[in-house]
Design a protein around this motif. Sequence first.
Motif, mmCIF file in Angstrom:
data_model
loop_
_atom_site.group_PDB
_atom_site.id
_atom_site.type_symbol
_atom_site.label_atom_id
_atom_site.label_comp_id
_atom_site.label_asym_id
_atom_site.label_seq_id
_atom_site.Cartn_x
_atom_site.Cartn_y
_atom_site.Cartn_z
ATOM 1 N N VAL A 1 0.840 -1.205 0.000
ATOM 2 C CA VAL A 1 0.000 0.000 0.000
ATOM 3 C C VAL A 1 0.873 1.253 0.000
ATOM 4 O O VAL A 1 0.586 2.225 -0.714
ATOM 5 C CB VAL A 1 -0.961 -0.023 1.211
ATOM 6 C CG1 VAL A 1 -1.650 1.331 1.375
ATOM 7 C CG2 VAL A 1 -2.009 -1.106 1.036
ATOM 8 N N PHE A 2 1.972 1.233 0.765
ATOM 9 C CA PHE A 2 2.852 2.412 0.771
ATOM 10 C C PHE A 2 3.536 2.593 -0.586
ATOM 11 O O PHE A 2 3.753 3.729 -1.031
ATOM 12 C CB PHE A 2 3.881 2.300 1.899
ATOM 13 C CG PHE A 2 3.278 2.566 3.252
ATOM 14 C CD1 PHE A 2 2.661 3.775 3.519
ATOM 15 C CD2 PHE A 2 3.303 1.602 4.244
ATOM 16 C CE1 PHE A 2 2.071 4.021 4.754
ATOM 17 C CE2 PHE A 2 2.730 1.839 5.483
ATOM 18 C CZ PHE A 2 2.112 3.047 5.738
ATOM 19 N N VAL A 3 3.861 1.477 -1.253
ATOM 20 C CA VAL A 3 4.423 1.593 -2.605
ATOM 21 C C VAL A 3 3.370 2.172 -3.553
ATOM 22 O O VAL A 3 3.676 3.021 -4.404
ATOM 23 C CB VAL A 3 4.936 0.219 -3.099
ATOM 24 C CG1 VAL A 3 5.128 0.221 -4.604
ATOM 25 C CG2 VAL A 3 6.246 -0.112 -2.425
ATOM 26 N N ALA A 4 2.113 1.747 -3.391
ATOM 27 C CA ALA A 4 1.043 2.304 -4.223
ATOM 28 C C ALA A 4 0.906 3.806 -3.974
ATOM 29 O O ALA A 4 0.646 4.578 -4.901
ATOM 30 C CB ALA A 4 -0.271 1.594 -3.923
ATOM 31 N N CYS A 5 1.115 4.231 -2.710
ATOM 32 C CA CYS A 5 1.067 5.667 -2.406
ATOM 33 C C CYS A 5 2.183 6.412 -3.142
ATOM 34 O O CYS A 5 1.985 7.537 -3.621
ATOM 35 C CB CYS A 5 1.183 5.892 -0.905
ATOM 36 S SG CYS A 5 -0.249 5.316 0.008
ATOM 37 N N GLU A 6 3.362 5.774 -3.233
ATOM 38 C CA GLU A 6 4.457 6.390 -4.004
ATOM 39 C C GLU A 6 4.067 6.522 -5.474
ATOM 40 O O GLU A 6 4.354 7.527 -6.122
ATOM 41 C CB GLU A 6 5.734 5.534 -3.891
ATOM 42 C CG GLU A 6 6.316 5.425 -2.498
ATOM 43 C CD GLU A 6 7.105 6.658 -2.090
ATOM 44 O OE1 GLU A 6 7.025 7.668 -2.799
ATOM 45 O OE2 GLU A 6 7.782 6.604 -1.049
#
Lengths: 186, 100
Positions: free
Chosen positions: A39-44
């Motif tokens: 999810v944090f990679v998707a935020c990036e």
Amino acid sequence: MLTAVLFWLFGVSAVVFGFLVFRLDSMARVTFALLASFVFVACEVLLLGLSYLGVVIVLMMVMEMVIMAVFMIMYMMNPAGLMPMAMYHNKPGAMSVSLGTFAVLATGTFLVDWPESRGSRPSDTTKSLGESLMGPQMLTMMVLGLVLFATIVATVVLATNRGRYDRFGDDLRARPDDPVPGGVRR
Amino acid sequence: MNLELFLLLGSSLLAIGLYGALSQQSVVMLMMGLELMFNGLVVAAAAFWYYVAPVAEGQVLIVVLMVVMAVEMAVGFAVVTAIFRARDVDMTDMAADLRE
């Protein structure tokens, strides 16, 4: 300024949760740590302006990790994390290989003279992706569809139990070990 | 925020995933390592799209990576299920026939 803060927040969180995947004891926690990293990679990805792909990554990974949690509980001991769990082999070797890989990649990242940006970013990235997939990249889309279909067939064949047509096994001369013999007993 | 920082983030995720894929005995945990490696590749591909070549084909590359992640997980779990049914194997060390 806000973008930079968010980049560091999401980036550090993605790495920390990624590392926690191999440190936590509970299988459920491990799965959700991996989900948090995704999810944090998707935020990036969202920070880079790829709104559609970022949302798709979140949706896909939520579903994937929920399915993975089921498999984790099926195949792993200690799903609730009630005792320490260590299932490693060659830990120092793996650590040195991964640190070496990171060192090589990081060195290359800062040594390579990356080219300047060619072209301008489209105002609507989702429309640009859709037009590409339905136009010049149609062959890619069709191949991806075929790959996914072949995967569905292959995984069902692999995962299902062998049926009555495979009851002879490898030795076709032996009598099958049927619990209830069929036929007319001739 | 620049290309190098994104690539560094991708490299970190790839290295952590590689550590998991090499060190874990459980096949499921090994696949988690592979997923983390693909996670790093997604970051790198998105950064290359933004900073180097902001064309639609760059986004298509990310779509391809996501399909590869889905296929990898589906086939991986199917193979684990098949080998577990056949031989009660759920650890990599128990399925080292090709090594011998």
